[in-house]
Design a protein around this motif. Structure first.
Motif, mmCIF file in Angstrom:
data_model
loop_
_atom_site.group_PDB
_atom_site.id
_atom_site.type_symbol
_atom_site.label_atom_id
_atom_site.label_comp_id
_atom_site.label_asym_id
_atom_site.label_seq_id
_atom_site.Cartn_x
_atom_site.Cartn_y
_atom_site.Cartn_z
ATOM 1 N N MET A 156 39.791 77.132 161.497
ATOM 2 C CA MET A 156 40.106 78.294 160.669
ATOM 3 C C MET A 156 40.624 79.435 161.538
ATOM 4 S SD MET A 156 37.624 80.232 157.962
ATOM 5 C CE MET A 156 38.220 81.623 156.988
ATOM 6 N N LYS A 157 41.738 80.026 161.137
ATOM 7 C CA LYS A 157 42.347 81.066 161.948
ATOM 8 C C LYS A 157 41.579 82.387 161.822
ATOM 9 C CE LYS A 157 47.022 79.176 161.920
ATOM 10 N NZ LYS A 157 48.453 79.421 161.608
ATOM 11 N N PRO A 158 41.519 83.143 162.915
ATOM 12 C CA PRO A 158 40.800 84.427 162.884
ATOM 13 C C PRO A 158 41.572 85.465 162.084
ATOM 14 C CG PRO A 158 41.940 84.170 164.971
ATOM 15 C CD PRO A 158 42.100 82.857 164.233
ATOM 16 N N LYS A 159 40.873 86.475 161.613
ATOM 17 C CA LYS A 159 41.502 87.559 160.862
ATOM 18 C C LYS A 159 42.325 88.457 161.777
ATOM 19 C CE LYS A 159 41.811 89.775 156.851
ATOM 20 N NZ LYS A 159 42.403 89.139 155.648
ATOM 21 N N ILE A 203 53.980 91.496 175.275
ATOM 22 C CA ILE A 203 53.706 91.712 173.855
ATOM 23 C C ILE A 203 54.433 90.668 173.011
ATOM 24 C CG2 ILE A 203 54.031 93.289 171.902
ATOM 25 C CD1 ILE A 203 53.676 95.624 173.853
ATOM 26 N N ASN A 204 55.698 90.420 173.323
ATOM 27 C CA ASN A 204 56.444 89.395 172.585
ATOM 28 C C ASN A 204 55.747 88.046 172.649
ATOM 29 O OD1 ASN A 204 58.471 91.120 171.754
ATOM 30 N ND2 ASN A 204 59.959 90.441 173.268
ATOM 31 N N ARG A 205 55.276 87.670 173.837
ATOM 32 C CA ARG A 205 54.589 86.386 173.989
ATOM 33 C C ARG A 205 53.283 86.390 173.199
ATOM 34 N NH1 ARG A 205 54.564 82.208 177.817
ATOM 35 N NH2 ARG A 205 53.227 80.553 176.942
ATOM 36 N N GLY A 206 52.572 87.517 173.245
ATOM 37 C CA GLY A 206 51.326 87.611 172.504
ATOM 38 C C GLY A 206 51.536 87.479 171.008
ATOM 39 N N VAL A 207 52.577 88.113 170.501
ATOM 40 C CA VAL A 207 52.876 88.032 169.066
ATOM 41 C C VAL A 207 53.214 86.599 168.681
ATOM 42 C CG1 VAL A 207 54.508 88.775 167.289
ATOM 43 C CG2 VAL A 207 53.569 90.448 168.888
ATOM 44 N N GLN A 208 53.947 85.901 169.546
ATOM 45 C CA GLN A 208 54.279 84.500 169.278
ATOM 46 C C GLN A 208 53.024 83.627 169.235
ATOM 47 O OE1 GLN A 208 56.988 83.404 172.406
ATOM 48 N NE2 GLN A 208 58.591 84.828 171.721
ATOM 49 N N TYR A 211 46.262 90.146 161.648
ATOM 50 C CA TYR A 211 46.457 91.478 162.215
ATOM 51 C C TYR A 211 46.458 91.389 163.737
ATOM 52 C CZ TYR A 211 45.381 93.023 157.485
ATOM 53 O OH TYR A 211 45.389 93.211 156.130
ATOM 54 N N PHE A 212 47.162 92.330 164.358
ATOM 55 C CA PHE A 212 47.398 92.291 165.800
ATOM 56 C C PHE A 212 47.039 93.642 166.401
ATOM 57 C CE2 PHE A 212 50.058 92.251 169.644
ATOM 58 C CZ PHE A 212 49.958 90.928 170.076
ATOM 59 N N LYS A 217 47.780 106.889 170.677
ATOM 60 C CA LYS A 217 46.948 106.565 169.519
ATOM 61 C C LYS A 217 46.695 105.059 169.520
ATOM 62 C CE LYS A 217 47.497 110.883 168.436
ATOM 63 N NZ LYS A 217 46.496 111.849 168.971
ATOM 64 N N PHE A 218 45.680 104.646 168.750
ATOM 65 C CA PHE A 218 45.250 103.245 168.769
ATOM 66 C C PHE A 218 45.462 102.616 167.403
ATOM 67 C CE2 PHE A 218 42.208 99.762 168.527
ATOM 68 C CZ PHE A 218 42.423 99.118 169.732
ATOM 69 N N GLY A 219 46.238 101.527 167.353
ATOM 70 C CA GLY A 219 46.588 100.973 166.054
ATOM 71 C C GLY A 219 46.432 99.476 165.919
ATOM 72 N N CYS A 220 46.666 99.024 164.709
ATOM 73 C CA CYS A 220 46.589 97.608 164.359
ATOM 74 C C CYS A 220 47.764 97.282 163.443
ATOM 75 C CB CYS A 220 45.263 97.305 163.662
ATOM 76 S SG CYS A 220 45.183 95.658 162.900
ATOM 77 N N HIS A 221 48.650 96.413 163.899
ATOM 78 C CA HIS A 221 49.824 95.999 163.130
ATOM 79 C C HIS A 221 49.542 94.741 162.317
ATOM 80 C CE1 HIS A 221 52.123 98.545 165.966
ATOM 81 N NE2 HIS A 221 53.054 98.561 165.022
ATOM 82 N N ARG A 222 50.312 94.573 161.274
ATOM 83 C CA ARG A 222 50.409 93.249 160.666
ATOM 84 C C ARG A 222 51.243 92.390 161.614
ATOM 85 N NH1 ARG A 222 53.129 92.506 155.957
ATOM 86 N NH2 ARG A 222 54.172 94.513 155.935
ATOM 87 N N THR A 223 50.734 91.222 161.944
ATOM 88 C CA THR A 223 51.402 90.369 162.926
ATOM 89 C C THR A 223 52.814 90.004 162.482
ATOM 90 O OG1 THR A 223 49.244 89.477 163.558
ATOM 91 C CG2 THR A 223 51.175 88.253 164.280
ATOM 92 N N GLU A 224 53.003 89.766 161.204
ATOM 93 C CA GLU A 224 54.322 89.352 160.731
ATOM 94 C C GLU A 224 55.361 90.445 160.922
ATOM 95 O OE1 GLU A 224 54.672 88.640 156.495
ATOM 96 O OE2 GLU A 224 52.908 89.867 156.104
ATOM 97 N N VAL A 225 54.953 91.709 160.900
ATOM 98 C CA VAL A 225 55.908 92.789 161.141
ATOM 99 C C VAL A 225 56.370 92.777 162.595
ATOM 100 C CG1 VAL A 225 56.198 95.300 161.207
ATOM 101 C CG2 VAL A 225 55.002 94.230 159.286
ATOM 102 N N LEU A 226 55.452 92.554 163.527
ATOM 103 C CA LEU A 226 55.834 92.496 164.936
ATOM 104 C C LEU A 226 56.732 91.293 165.210
ATOM 105 C CD1 LEU A 226 52.535 93.569 166.731
ATOM 106 C CD2 LEU A 226 54.556 94.953 166.195
ATOM 107 N N ARG A 227 56.544 90.218 164.480
ATOM 108 C CA ARG A 227 57.450 89.077 164.632
ATOM 109 C C ARG A 227 58.842 89.402 164.100
ATOM 110 N NH1 ARG A 227 52.742 84.910 162.988
ATOM 111 N NH2 ARG A 227 51.925 84.576 165.110
#
Length: 306
Positions: A1-4, A74-79, A85-86, A157-167
């Protein structure tokens, strides 16, 4: 199961700092996350340090790649990320015990998540002093460009992106070894909103040899990325109807760094696409350029990193 959530840490010769990051993750009240470390060509014992945490209470993945700069990590991490969420958690930062829980709680308040790229909270220094200033309201919907240029919010500032947006918006990898994150955050701002909240989510401890401390030197040595960023910032300001002072400030910085790069005037005008502002920017940019030549390029943390 994939993490949130994927908590992502890019690291370059920061083995001594990673245990503090690890300990803050172990204390999290929310448990459904993975820690993804992308080692950007370290020559220290980063891998050995990570391998000692084989019994961690959460999945840890270590990925090694040749040194290419934080933006390529960051690109590699997003992949590689498996989370919806990222969260980018730099090696010299750490988070409060309830940060991941609070991040998801804020996401739950966001209407029409498909219109939002990220949720963002505050950094403090280890002393508890706020990094930069607060957002205009405790809950405020805007975007990274508007929040800085119109609402005068500054500081990391400290944030959390939706992973699909960074892709959808990867960092360009053909502009050198340093690409300011704002280049991509501003591109995202053309399409998505951000929810900002006045909650402390993370601690920041700038390192003497880090990107922020070497602000001027890095931008001088990454002229292609620097000029791309400022030319796009001018275009965005004109597109969104920001005050002319915002357009002029970015134009001045564009010409300033174009002078350092010895970029021909014709090429400057073609890239900036705002000849009037190029002309208005020339004299103040020349003043900044000459001042740069007299200043040390390392060890100075600017009041605003934009």
């Amino acid at each position: 199961m994939k993490p949130k959530i994927t908590v992502f840490t890019p690291s370059y010769n920061r083995a001594k700092l990673l245990p503090r990051v690890y300990e803050s993750l172990c204390r999290q009240s929310f448990k459904d996350f993975e820690w993804l470390i992308v080692d950007d060509g370290s020559t220290d014992d980063t891998k050995a340090v990570v391998e000692q945490w084989g019994d961690a209470p959460f999945p840890i993945r270590y990925v090694y790649k040749p040194n290419g700069g934080k933006h390529t990590a960051i690109n590699r991490g997003v992949q590689e990320a498996e989370g919806e969420y990222f969260v980018i958690l730099d090696s010299d930062d750490w988070i409060t015990d309830i940060t991941l829980e609070r991040i998801l709680a804020v996401w739950d308040t966001v209407p029409e998540k498909s219109r939002f790229a990220e949720v963002v909270g505050l950094f403090v220094y280890p002393s508890g002093e706020l990094v930069g200033n607060r957002f205009p309201k405790d809950v405020f919907d805007s975007d990274p460009a508007e929040i800085q240029t119109i609402h005068k919010v500054w500081g990391d500032k400290f944030g959390c992106h939706r992973t699909e947006v960074l892709r959808e918006f990867p960092f360009p990898e053909d502009l050198g070894k340093f690409v300011t994150e704002n280049l991509v955050w501003y591109r995202i701002a053309r399409k998505y909103k951000t929810r900002f909240v006045n909650e402390v989510w993370a601690y920041k401890e700038f390192q003497p040899g880090g990107l922020t401390a070497n602000f001027l030197k890095i931008r001088l040595h990454s002229s292609a990325a620097t000029l791309t960023y400022y030319s796009e910032a001018v275009a965005l300001a004109l597109e969104k109807g920001y005050p002319l002072g915002v357009v002029l400030r970015n134009s001045i910085n564009y010409v300033r760094f174009a002078l350092h790069a010895r970029k021909p005037i014709g090429e400057q005008l073609r890239q900036l696409k705002a000849p009037l502002f190029w002309g208005l920017a020339l004299l103040p940019a020349l003043g900044l350029y000459l001042n740069d030549l007299r200043q040390p390029q390392e060890g100075r943390i600017p009041r605003r990193v934009t």
